[in-house]
Design an enzyme around this catalytic site. Structure first.
Site, PDB file in Angstrom:
ATOM      1  N   ASP A  11     -20.141   5.549 -53.908  1.00  0.00           N
ATOM      2  CA  ASP A  11     -21.099   6.083 -54.874  1.00  0.00           C
ATOM      3  C   ASP A  11     -22.543   5.896 -54.423  1.00  0.00           C
ATOM      4  O   ASP A  11     -23.459   6.474 -55.003  1.00  0.00           O
ATOM      5  CB  ASP A  11     -20.891   5.419 -56.244  1.00  0.00           C
ATOM      6  CG  ASP A  11     -21.149   3.931 -56.194  1.00  0.00           C
ATOM      7  OD1 ASP A  11     -21.986   3.437 -56.975  1.00  0.00           O
ATOM      8  OD2 ASP A  11     -20.515   3.238 -55.367  1.00  0.00           O
ATOM      9  N   ASP A 331      40.132  28.133 -16.270  1.00  0.00           N
ATOM     10  CA  ASP A 331      40.502  28.623 -17.594  1.00  0.00           C
ATOM     11  C   ASP A 331      41.792  27.929 -18.035  1.00  0.00           C
ATOM     12  O   ASP A 331      42.771  27.890 -17.269  1.00  0.00           O
ATOM     13  CB  ASP A 331      40.705  30.140 -17.542  1.00  0.00           C
ATOM     14  CG  ASP A 331      40.809  30.749 -18.934  1.00  0.00           C
ATOM     15  OD1 ASP A 331      39.785  31.230 -19.426  1.00  0.00           O
ATOM     16  OD2 ASP A 331      41.914  30.733 -19.510  1.00  0.00           O
ATOM     17  N   ILE A 332      41.796  27.353 -19.237  1.00  0.00           N
ATOM     18  CA  ILE A 332      42.992  26.671 -19.744  1.00  0.00           C
ATOM     19  C   ILE A 332      44.046  27.727 -20.097  1.00  0.00           C
ATOM     20  O   ILE A 332      43.764  28.671 -20.839  1.00  0.00           O
ATOM     21  CB  ILE A 332      42.658  25.817 -20.986  1.00  0.00           C
ATOM     22  CG1 ILE A 332      41.601  24.762 -20.639  1.00  0.00           C
ATOM     23  CG2 ILE A 332      43.921  25.149 -21.535  1.00  0.00           C
ATOM     24  CD1 ILE A 332      41.109  23.964 -21.836  1.00  0.00           C
ATOM     25  N   ASP A 348      40.266  21.255 -29.990  1.00  0.00           N
ATOM     26  CA  ASP A 348      39.035  20.542 -29.627  1.00  0.00           C
ATOM     27  C   ASP A 348      39.345  19.279 -28.818  1.00  0.00           C
ATOM     28  O   ASP A 348      38.622  18.946 -27.866  1.00  0.00           O
ATOM     29  CB  ASP A 348      38.248  20.169 -30.893  1.00  0.00           C
ATOM     30  CG  ASP A 348      37.583  21.376 -31.547  1.00  0.00           C
ATOM     31  OD1 ASP A 348      37.594  22.459 -30.926  1.00  0.00           O
ATOM     32  OD2 ASP A 348      37.067  21.227 -32.674  1.00  0.00           O
ATOM     33  N   GLU A 374      37.580  28.479 -23.673  1.00  0.00           N
ATOM     34  CA  GLU A 374      38.345  27.573 -22.805  1.00  0.00           C
ATOM     35  C   GLU A 374      37.998  27.783 -21.341  1.00  0.00           C
ATOM     36  O   GLU A 374      38.760  27.401 -20.448  1.00  0.00           O
ATOM     37  CB  GLU A 374      39.846  27.782 -23.022  1.00  0.00           C
ATOM     38  CG  GLU A 374      40.383  29.143 -22.624  1.00  0.00           C
ATOM     39  CD  GLU A 374      40.317  30.198 -23.723  1.00  0.00           C
ATOM     40  OE1 GLU A 374      41.173  31.089 -23.731  1.00  0.00           O
ATOM     41  OE2 GLU A 374      39.406  30.112 -24.587  1.00  0.00           O
TER      42      GLU A 374
END
Length: 458
Positions: A11, A331-332, A348, A374
């Protein structure tokens, strides 16, 4: 007003002009207010990153302004520095109770002013980043890291105090014991050994050690990788400005002058611990974000995007150096049957185990990626087609010889894979052409009965 301004509230116009001039000289953007209500209005409407708040104001005093700022969700994370009279130590207790983050004593010291404002401005920046991430992410991960609300993050820290004078150490430990876990070490050499492995949030160093140089310890801590970002606070005697400036120049974060005011110490320690925890959390989240951008979340192998850019780099290096480079595409076999018969959780589990076996059977310099579904790719620098075929056969065998565990209910599943191999062989080869040839070889492996390795015969 741009976000990032400092708000000076007093102030008395002369006091406002003095603080404004000092902060402007340091290139801070400054706003001013001459009353509590005006300050609250500016903070609520326009925002600010630090408030310097005079305690003694008519009508609404500084304590009430601070309480209201801290009670309002939109302003509760704005740091508040209470400007108190030297002969009113009780003001600091009341300031802490109102939620103040730090204190300055009149007449305000220039070095203290700049140090406190910089510290809290950095803290506000980190807090804003935390809140922004919390509002844009589903999981408020920092809540778990901090263990509580943001305002509680400055408590329960691990503090290393380096002080070889018994009574001085006792005063500091007593001031902090209710909020922090403090360990004391009288010997700086031992502290240098203990701190890097101690998971500390803050180190407090006395510059008046009887048998050592505290600044040397600070310098050593800043030069070590594991302690480079550890907040350091130094404790100095009045009149030691030259050594204090050297400490701040070498990266000390804050300081406190003897005789140590317990409430001032508490607030400073909280600020440094908050900063450390917020910084650690944000650094961790950044690392996680980077990982998410380049890693497949299920298998933790690199993803297609990373593979595309990295294969290009490895290809160019091999072509320039005249070195071989080979690619395996795996590749699976009959993976859809696994998902359809046993469910996606089993699928998974197979993918994760497949990735683990892949990782165990290639070199550290080889790049293993999940292309999607995959299908997997292994890029092998310094490897010709014949050697790559041998690696492909080894991978095929390690997949086919032992069942894949797919959960307690299902047990083991027999899994096989088909593998296609191609190599950098022609002057006009590109990464895409090599991948295409490996894909064609994979197609041949599947057409000819699966569970086999086929090398590109282009």
């Amino acid at each position: 007003m741009n976000d990032g301004a400092r708000l000076v509230v007093d102030d008395v116009d002369a006091n406002v002009k003095l603080l404004e001039a000092r902060l402007t000289a340091e290139y801070f953007e400054v706003r001013t207010a001459h009353s509590g209500p005006e300050a609250l209005q500016i903070c609520t409407r326009e925002g600010t990153d630090v408030v310097l708040l005079d305690v003694m104001m008519p009508g609404m005093d500084g304590f009430e302004v601070c309480r209201r700022l801290k009670a309002e969700p939109r302003t509760q994370h704005i740091p508040v520095i209470m400007v108190t009279a030297l002969d009113q130590p009780t003001d600091r207790v009341k300031g802490l109770e109102a939620g103040a983050d730090d204190f300055l004593t009149k007449p305000v010291d220039d070095l203290a002013l700049v140090t406190r404002v910089k510290n809290l401005a950095r803290l506000k920046l980190l807090t804003d980043e935390m809140l922004m991430r919390a509002s844009t992410e589903e999981q408020m991960g920092f809540a778990a890291v901090m263990g509580a609300r943001l305002e509680e993050a400055g408590r329960g820290g691990r503090v290393m105090l380096v002080e070889d004078r018994e009574r001085a150490a006792e005063r500091i430990m007593k001031a902090l014991e209710e909020e922090q876990y403090v360990e004391r070490e009288a010997d700086p050499a031992r502290a240098l050994l203990e701190v890097p492995d101690g998971n500390f949030d803050l180190m407090i160093v006395s510059l008046n050690l009887e048998n050592a140089d505290g600044l040397r310890l600070c310098s050593q801590m800043r030069s070590l990788d594991r302690t480079r970002h550890l907040p350091i606070m130094i404790v100095v005697e009045p009149g030691e400005e030259a050594r204090l400036l050297r400490g701040l120049d070498m990266g000390v974060n804050d300081y406190i002058v003897r005789p140590v005011d317990p409430n001032e110490l508490l607030s400073r320690v909280r600020t440094q611990i908050k900063r450390k925890r917020y910084t650690d959390h944000l650094r961790t989240r950044l690392e996680e974000t980077v990982e998410m951008a380049i890693l497949d979340p299920l298998t933790a192998l690199h993803n297609r995007r990373y593979m595309a850019s990295h294969l290009k780099t490895l290809f160019e290096e091999s072509a320039q150096r005249g070195k071989p480079l080979s690619v395996l595409v795996l590749d699976i076999d009959h993976f859809k049957v696994i998902n359809d018969s046993h469910g996606h959780d089993a699928g998974d589990s197979v993918l994760r185990e497949f990735a683990a076996r892949l990782r165990r059977n290639i070199r550290g310099i080889d790049l293993a990626c999940r292309l999607g579904g995959e299908e997997f790719v292994v890029v092998m620098p310094d490897t010709d087609l014949a050697k790559a075929y041998v690696v492909g056969e080894r991978l095929r065998q390690c997949i086919a010889t032992a069942p894949f565990f797919a959960g307690e209910r299902i047990g083991g599943l027999d899994v096989t894979a088909s593998v296609g191999v191609a190599a950098l062989e022609f002057p006009d080869d590109t990464p895409d052409l090599i991948l295409k040839r490996a894909d064609q070889a994979l197609y041949c492996a599947k057409r000819d009965g699966r569970n086999r390795v086929v090398a590109d015969a282009a």
